[in-house]
Design an enzyme around this catalytic site. Structure first.
Site, short mmCIF file in Angstrom:
data_model
loop_
_atom_site.label_atom_id
_atom_site.label_comp_id
_atom_site.label_asym_id
_atom_site.label_seq_id
_atom_site.Cartn_x
_atom_site.Cartn_y
_atom_site.Cartn_z
N ASP A 252 34.20 39.65 48.22
CA ASP A 252 34.58 39.18 46.25
C ASP A 252 33.45 40.40 45.72
OD1 ASP A 252 34.08 36.94 44.71
OD2 ASP A 252 32.71 36.90 44.92
N ASP B 224 32.13 39.60 42.28
CA ASP B 224 30.76 38.34 41.43
C ASP B 224 29.88 37.79 42.79
OD1 ASP B 224 32.10 39.29 39.38
OD2 ASP B 224 33.09 37.25 39.49
#
Length: 188
Positions: free
Chosen positions: A15, A17
């Protein structure tokens, strides 16, 4: 996937963020300016805001350059990801469909901060059920629930209390996790 000496390399989706990029620090500053008061991340995303303020907030986050100047979340991310890239196929899986204005900024950010990654392995998606990898490192429990491989929860205050997935603490924790995976594979 790349083949290495007759076997398929395992893959890790990461991922962006709050795993690679420090989204929360910028959100806290920008929300303070927008709302005119100090707020916590929980108050920003789950607090009571009038419809006009919510609209302004999401317009701000969806600005094409909003994600371009985020800081790298953890100083160890570069080295650990580079090490893992030697053994695994590394994919970046970011839920950019939530903020479609972020595509170019996120792409450029990744090229700048992690130039060794293959841009052909950048996945801009919504629900990470579509990500076909062996592992997913994410800070969002729901995305890990949707994922069909082994989920790894990247520790953040927003996921405190969850014990559904193995938890890693920062990028040194990621290194330790995969060192243990390699030991398990090599001892079987």
């Amino acid at each position: 996937m790349d083949q290495m000496e007759g076997f398929m390399r395992k893959s890790i989706a990461v991922d962006m963020d709050q795993v690679l990029a420090n989204f929360f620090d910028k959100i806290l500053v920008e929300a303070r300016a927008l709302y005119g008061k100090e707020l916590t991340i929980k108050e920003i995303f789950q607090g009571e805001h009038d419809a006009e303020d919510q609209r302004k907030f999401w317009e701000m986050v969806n600005e094409p350059g909003f994600f371009r100047d985020l800081a790298v979340l953890d100083e160890d991310a570069y080295d650990v990801l580079k090490e893992l890239n030697e053994t695994y196929d590394i994919y970046i899986a970011t839920a950019a469909m939530d903020v479609p204005g972020s595509f170019t900024a996120k792409y450029e950010w990744l090229l700048e901060h992690f130039p060794f990654l293959n841009p052909q392995y950048f996945i801009f998606c919504g629900n990470k059920k579509v990500v076909n990898a062996d592992y997913l490192i994410d800070d969002t429990v729901q995305q890990l629930r949707n994922f069909t491989g082994q989920g790894i929860l990247f520790d953040q205050p927003t996921n405190a209390g969850s014990d559904e997935f193995p938890r890693v603490y920062g990028w040194k924790g990621v290194r330790e996790y995969f060192a243990n995976v390699e030991v398990e594979v090599n001892t079987k």
